[in-house]
Design a protein around this motif. Structure first.
Motif, short mmCIF file in Angstrom:
data_model
loop_
_atom_site.label_atom_id
_atom_site.label_comp_id
_atom_site.label_asym_id
_atom_site.label_seq_id
_atom_site.Cartn_x
_atom_site.Cartn_y
_atom_site.Cartn_z
N MET A 88 -6.74 21.69 30.02
CA MET A 88 -7.30 20.19 30.70
C MET A 88 -6.45 19.97 31.81
N LYS A 89 -5.08 20.18 31.85
CA LYS A 89 -4.24 19.84 32.93
C LYS A 89 -4.72 20.83 33.97
N THR A 90 -4.83 21.70 33.74
CA THR A 90 -5.33 22.58 35.06
C THR A 90 -6.38 21.98 35.54
N ARG A 141 -7.05 17.83 43.36
CA ARG A 141 -6.56 18.41 44.66
C ARG A 141 -8.15 18.66 45.42
N GLN A 142 -9.08 18.55 44.90
CA GLN A 142 -10.12 18.62 45.69
C GLN A 142 -10.67 17.35 46.18
N VAL A 143 -10.69 16.45 45.45
CA VAL A 143 -10.76 15.06 45.64
C VAL A 143 -9.71 14.63 46.96
N THR A 144 -8.46 15.20 46.70
CA THR A 144 -7.57 14.92 47.93
C THR A 144 -8.00 15.70 49.32
N ASP A 192 -17.93 8.82 42.43
CA ASP A 192 -18.67 9.75 41.12
C ASP A 192 -17.79 10.77 40.55
N VAL A 193 -16.96 11.51 41.66
CA VAL A 193 -15.86 12.26 41.07
C VAL A 193 -15.02 12.20 40.08
N PHE A 194 -14.46 10.78 40.54
CA PHE A 194 -13.41 10.17 39.64
C PHE A 194 -13.77 9.54 38.47
N SER A 195 -15.01 9.05 38.43
CA SER A 195 -16.04 8.57 37.41
C SER A 195 -16.15 9.84 36.22
N GLU A 196 -16.33 11.33 36.87
CA GLU A 196 -16.53 12.26 36.05
C GLU A 196 -15.09 12.70 35.29
N LEU A 197 -14.01 12.46 36.26
CA LEU A 197 -12.81 13.14 35.69
C LEU A 197 -12.39 12.22 34.49
N GLN A 198 -12.58 10.70 34.62
CA GLN A 198 -12.12 9.82 33.89
C GLN A 198 -12.90 10.25 32.38
N LYS A 199 -14.14 10.20 32.54
CA LYS A 199 -15.03 10.74 31.33
C LYS A 199 -14.38 11.90 30.66
N THR A 200 -14.04 12.92 31.42
CA THR A 200 -13.59 14.14 30.80
C THR A 200 -12.36 13.87 30.24
N ALA A 201 -11.40 13.02 30.71
CA ALA A 201 -10.01 12.85 30.10
C ALA A 201 -10.24 12.10 29.04
N ALA A 202 -11.01 11.11 28.92
CA ALA A 202 -11.48 10.24 27.85
C ALA A 202 -11.95 11.07 26.68
N SER A 203 -12.82 11.79 27.02
CA SER A 203 -13.45 12.48 25.85
C SER A 203 -12.57 13.18 24.99
#
Length: 206
Positions: A11-13, A20-23, A49-60
């Protein structure tokens, strides 16, 4: 305050690569802003949208970690939430952890049955006499349905919360419970913990 469980190396990776892609994309926005400002709004929307998806992934991921010491029914929750979200069926599920929830809720109808996605879906089917209340789950048992939870009175900073979401937040403010909630208006799924709502992937709870 609940201590956050650690992220798996996989998950960290995944999160690092996505960040990094967002950066890179933000750097490209900075470099082209002067000459290409007509696209800036769409680019902002994409990054959001990308940040929103990342948040959902981490929260899940964290949701699974928070629940796993207290119930083995995670897959049933995942399947039910996916179906609720697809069909826009509202749902509210309070999972007891260390602190008893009985004193905090107005008890509904006793169920005392094993957790299954089929039973959860029947309880929250529109028109069911129990679909407006919350189910109370302890370990792998649906203790009761049609329960009334305390509503949060916190300032939502302009965000409009429906009754289900206010109830989810309200119970999580007063206990260590995890409260799962699905909006019947949008189909969006979230969980409440310590007075905060976290969006999750309806079909991606792993």
């Amino acid at each position: 305050m609940v201590m956050e469980p650690g992220l798996s190396e996989q998950m960290k990776t995944q999160l690092k690569n996505n960040l990094r892609q967002v950066t890179i994309e933000i750097e490209e926005m900075l470099n082209t802003m002067d000459s290409n400002d007509c696209r800036i709004l769409s680019e902002f929307e994409h990054v959001h949208d990308v940040f929103s998806e990342l948040q959902k992934t981490a929260a899940s991921h964290y949701l699974n970690a928070y629940l796993s010491p207290f119930t083995d029914s995670y897959q049933s929750f995942s399947t039910a939430i996916q179906h609720f979200s697809e069909r826009k069926h509202g749902a509210l599920m309070a999972i007891q952890r260390k602190e008893p929830l009985g004193p905090l809720i107005h008890s509904g109808t006793p169920i005392l049955a094993n957790v299954s996605h089929a039973l959860l879906e029947s309880i929250f089917y529109p028109g069911s006499i129990l679909h407006d209340g919350a189910v109370l789950i302890k370990e792998n048992t649906i203790v009761s349905a049609g329960n009334v939870l305390p509503l949060s009175q916190q300032d939502t900073k302009g965000k409009k919360l429906g009754t289900r979401h206010r109830a989810a937040v309200g119970l999580s403010e007063k206990s260590d419970a995890i409260v799962l909630v699905v909006s019947e208006e949008t189909g969006r799924a979230s969980f409440a913990l310590e007075g905060t709502l976290y969006p999750i992937h309806p079909g991606g709870l792993i």
